[in-house]
Design a protein around this motif. Sequence first.
Motif, PDB file in Angstrom:
ATOM      1  N   PHE A   1     -36.068   4.757  18.565  1.00  0.00           N
ATOM      2  CA  PHE A   1     -36.145   5.091  17.051  1.00  0.00           C
ATOM      3  C   PHE A   1     -36.632   6.347  16.792  1.00  0.00           C
ATOM      4  CE2 PHE A   1     -37.121   3.970  12.552  1.00  0.00           C
ATOM      5  CZ  PHE A   1     -36.022   3.178  12.382  1.00  0.00           C
TER       6      PHE A   1
ATOM      7  N   PRO B   1     -34.795   8.869  14.039  1.00  0.00           N
ATOM      8  CA  PRO B   1     -35.182   8.501  12.541  1.00  0.00           C
ATOM      9  C   PRO B   1     -36.692   9.048  12.380  1.00  0.00           C
ATOM     10  CG  PRO B   1     -34.136   6.448  13.256  1.00  0.00           C
ATOM     11  CD  PRO B   1     -34.329   7.636  14.512  1.00  0.00           C
TER      12      PRO B   1
ATOM     13  N   TYR C   1     -32.540  -2.917  14.635  1.00  0.00           N
ATOM     14  CA  TYR C   1     -32.244  -1.504  13.993  1.00  0.00           C
ATOM     15  C   TYR C   1     -32.335  -2.068  12.521  1.00  0.00           C
ATOM     16  CZ  TYR C   1     -31.903   1.276  17.797  1.00  0.00           C
ATOM     17  OH  TYR C   1     -32.392   2.152  18.991  1.00  0.00           O
ATOM     18  N   LYS C   2     -31.691  -3.057  12.029  1.00  0.00           N
ATOM     19  CA  LYS C   2     -31.609  -3.377  10.719  1.00  0.00           C
ATOM     20  C   LYS C   2     -33.078  -3.650   9.964  1.00  0.00           C
ATOM     21  CE  LYS C   2     -30.067  -4.927   6.691  1.00  0.00           C
ATOM     22  NZ  LYS C   2     -31.212  -5.096   5.664  1.00  0.00           N
TER      23      LYS C   2
ATOM     24  N   ALA D   1     -35.865  -2.152  11.430  1.00  0.00           N
ATOM     25  CA  ALA D   1     -36.562  -0.847  11.684  1.00  0.00           C
ATOM     26  C   ALA D   1     -36.233   0.312  10.470  1.00  0.00           C
ATOM     27  CB  ALA D   1     -36.139  -0.461  12.946  1.00  0.00           C
ATOM     28  N   GLY D   2     -34.859   0.028  10.351  1.00  0.00           N
ATOM     29  CA  GLY D   2     -34.274   0.898   9.431  1.00  0.00           C
ATOM     30  C   GLY D   2     -34.966   0.827   7.710  1.00  0.00           C
TER      31      GLY D   2
ATOM     32  N   VAL E   1     -31.954   8.814   6.301  1.00  0.00           N
ATOM     33  CA  VAL E   1     -32.476   7.937   7.135  1.00  0.00           C
ATOM     34  C   VAL E   1     -31.569   6.770   7.681  1.00  0.00           C
ATOM     35  CG1 VAL E   1     -34.342   6.075   7.129  1.00  0.00           C
ATOM     36  CG2 VAL E   1     -34.572   8.108   5.748  1.00  0.00           C
ATOM     37  N   GLU E   2     -30.612   6.468   6.816  1.00  0.00           N
ATOM     38  CA  GLU E   2     -29.567   5.392   7.310  1.00  0.00           C
ATOM     39  C   GLU E   2     -28.877   6.156   8.264  1.00  0.00           C
ATOM     40  OE1 GLU E   2     -29.402   3.000   3.131  1.00  0.00           O
ATOM     41  OE2 GLU E   2     -27.945   4.566   3.378  1.00  0.00           O
TER      42      GLU E   2
ATOM     43  N   VAL F   1     -30.655   6.060  11.599  1.00  0.00           N
ATOM     44  CA  VAL F   1     -30.872   4.848  12.143  1.00  0.00           C
ATOM     45  C   VAL F   1     -29.542   4.388  12.960  1.00  0.00           C
ATOM     46  CG1 VAL F   1     -31.145   2.370  11.902  1.00  0.00           C
ATOM     47  CG2 VAL F   1     -32.563   3.995  10.641  1.00  0.00           C
ATOM     48  N   ARG F   2     -28.523   4.672  12.272  1.00  0.00           N
ATOM     49  CA  ARG F   2     -26.939   4.368  12.970  1.00  0.00           C
ATOM     50  C   ARG F   2     -26.933   5.173  13.997  1.00  0.00           C
ATOM     51  NH1 ARG F   2     -22.635   5.563  10.867  1.00  0.00           N
ATOM     52  NH2 ARG F   2     -23.302   6.860   8.756  1.00  0.00           N
TER      53      ARG F   2
ATOM     54  N   ASN G   1     -29.061   6.741  15.886  1.00  0.00           N
ATOM     55  CA  ASN G   1     -30.124   6.493  17.466  1.00  0.00           C
ATOM     56  C   ASN G   1     -29.412   5.004  17.719  1.00  0.00           C
ATOM     57  OD1 ASN G   1     -33.570   7.229  17.354  1.00  0.00           O
ATOM     58  ND2 ASN G   1     -32.275   6.118  19.010  1.00  0.00           N
ATOM     59  N   HIS G   2     -29.157   4.197  16.902  1.00  0.00           N
ATOM     60  CA  HIS G   2     -28.675   2.834  17.444  1.00  0.00           C
ATOM     61  C   HIS G   2     -27.342   2.967  18.386  1.00  0.00           C
ATOM     62  CE1 HIS G   2     -27.137  -1.576  16.307  1.00  0.00           C
ATOM     63  NE2 HIS G   2     -27.430  -1.533  17.524  1.00  0.00           N
TER      64      HIS G   2
END
Length: 676
Positions: free
Chosen positions: A472, A475, A557-558, A560-561, A580-581, A584-585, A587-588
Motif C-alpha cells: 500500500f 497510496p 485492497y477494497k 484498504a482503499g 486515492v482510488e 490503490v488500483r 498499487n494493487h
Amino acid sequence: MSTPQAAKSIAQSAPSTGALTVGLVQINNSFSGQNYLPYSVALLQTYVQKFAPEPGRYRFLPPLYKRMRIADAVEALKDADIVGFSTYVWNGRISLEIARRLKVLKPGIVVIFGGPHVPDQPESFMRANPQIDLAVHNEGERTFLKLLETFHDHASWEAIPGISMVKPDGTFVRTKNIDRVRDLDEIPSPFLEGAFDEIMAANREESWIGLWETNRGCPFRCTFCDWGSATAAKVTKFGEERLYREVDWFAEKKIEYIFCCDANFGIQKRDVDIANYVANVKQETGYPVALSVQNTKNATERAYETQKILSDAGLNKGVALSMQSVDMPTLEAIKRDNISLGTYMELQRRFTRDKVETYSDLILGLPGETYESFVKGVDQLMENGQHNRIQFNNLSILPNAEMGDPAYQAKYGMITVESKIINIHGERVELDDDVPEVQDLVIATAATPLDDWRRTRTFCWMTALLHFDKLFQIPLILAHGISGISYRDMIEAFMAADPRRFPMIAEINAFFESEARSIQKGGSEYVFSKEYLNIFWPADEYIFVKLTAEGKFDAFYKEAGDLLIDTVRARSSGLPIEVVEEAVRLNHALVHQPFAPADVKVKLNYDLLDYWNKVRGGEPALLRKTPLVVEIDRTSKPYYDFQKWCREIVWWGNKKGAYLYSPRAVEITPELAGHY
C-alpha cells in the motif's frame, strides 16, 4: 573443575608425553544449506601451529562447524585430550551439553570455553557448569597456546592471564586479562595457511560462507552490544597485503558470501581501498557474490564511499543504516548519544539520491523509548526518505553487554522473557538429539509497559506490511505528500479499523496483536509455516503470503482503499478522492503475484508513477494531471511455482523491497487515444 576428584581424573587420563589430540568446536547455524567456515577456532589452530616450539606435539581433529546430533558430536570428540569451544548466543546451550556428555564419557578430558558468550565475571557460570575446566576471556590465540604448552602442569594454569577456573579446593580464580595483540599480523591467516583445506575437501557438498576480519575493536560503548566491551575500544588492524591475498583466496575457492566481522567497516581510511579491491576481484572472477559489512558510525564520507563501491559492484543487497533509535533520551540511555543522527540522515538522503537502496535498523524495547517516541521516529525516517525497508528488531540481552547488568535492567524497569532463538526465514530443523538455544528477550520497560510494547510491535508489523512490503506504499506516499497526513496517522488508522466495516484488516490487526502477546509469553519471534517453504516468516510477510495463497488480495485492497478514503475525508484534506482510488488500483496491479495469466494496463488521469518514483528517489515531486496508461509486464518472467514465488519474491525481496513489477507509463496523446 569444581572437585578434587575431577582434577585427579584429569591428571590420570592426560598423557605424560607424546602428542596431544585437540578438538575444536565452533557451531554455527546453517542458512539455506550454507554453512560458515569455523574461522574463530581456525585462528587458534594456526596460531598454535606457527608459534608452538614443537607443533608436531599437537594433533587437531576436524573442527565441528554446524549443528548436529549431540551424540554424534561427542563421538567425533571422544579421542581428544583437550577441547576448545567458541561460544555465542547461537551455540551456547549445545556447546554446554556436548561438553557435559564428554565429561561423563571421559572425565579426564579438558574443556575450555571462550568467545563472547563467556561472562566477563563468570564465577556463577563456571560453578553452574562444572564440565568447563577453564574459561578464556577476550582474544584467545596466545592464551590457548599457553594452555596447551602447560597441559601437563595444571597447577600453573592459574598464573596464565585471561582465564577463569574453579580450583580443586573450590576456590574461584579470575586472572587479569592478557594484553591485546597490537600487531594483528602476528596471528597467521587460517585461509592462507590452509586451515580449511581438510574440512573443505571432506565436505565437498557444502556451500561455504566466509567470516572475515580486517580489524578488531570498537570505539563505541552501546549498552546493548558486547562488541566494544569485549575489545576494550581501540581498533587494531590486519595488514592490507594479507587482506588482499585473503580476498584472492575467497575468489579462488569460489566462496560466494562473506560476512565481515568488523564492528565498523569504513572507520579506517584504507577501507575504501579494501572495498575497491573486493569489487575489482568480483568483476574479474565473479567472486565473492556478496560482502556483508557493519557500517561505521559518524564517518559520513567514508561510510558513503565504501558502501557506494560495494553497491555499485553488486556486493550488497542494500546499505544498513543502524541508528537503533532516533529518540535522544533513549540514545543517551544506551550510550549512543555520541553517534550523530545527522550522519545517518545525511547518508540516507545521499544514497536515496544516488539510487542506492538502504534499510534502517530500529530496536524495539530500548530503555527510555516510549510508544510515542518510537512511532515518531519511524515517521521521521519515512519522512526523510526511507521507503525501502526498516528492520524492526526485538531487543535481546547479551551476557557481556552493559545491559546484562541486573542493576541496569532495574534502573529502566526492563522485563525479559526466555525465548528460543529463531532465525528469520530459518527452516525448522528437528534433530532427535539437540537442545534449543535461548535468549533473554525484552518485552517491556518502565517507559514501554506490556500493553504499549504489544502496540508498538503491532505498529511495526503493520508499517512493514503496508509500506515496506509495498502492498500500500503508493497510496500512503500520495496521501502524505499531497494532503500532509502523517504516515503514522494512516498506519494507526489501520490498527484501529472497525471490524464491522473492515473485517479483513481488523483480522490482520488481531493476528499481529496475538503474535505480540505470544512473544511476551516466550513464543517465537517469527511465524512458522509448514505450507509456505517450511520456514519462519516475519508476521507481515506471512500475511503477504497468506493473502496471496487464499486469493484475498481484491478484498484487501477494497477495504484498504475505503479505510484510507475515510481517513483522508476525516482530515478535510485537499486530496481528490479520485487520486486515492487510482493509487490503490495502481498499487494493487503492481504487486508481484504468482500464476499471473496476462499483462495488465492501468488507465490513470494522474501521473502517479512519476510522483511515487520521485518521492522514493528523494526528488521534488509534483502531481501532474494527465491521462496515461501504465503497462505492467507480468508474463515475461512468470511464477507458476508458488513456493518459488514465496522464496524469490517475498523472502529474497526483503532487504531490496523487490515486491513490485517494473511498470512503463505511456501518456495518452491524441494520436494514441484510439489505441487505448
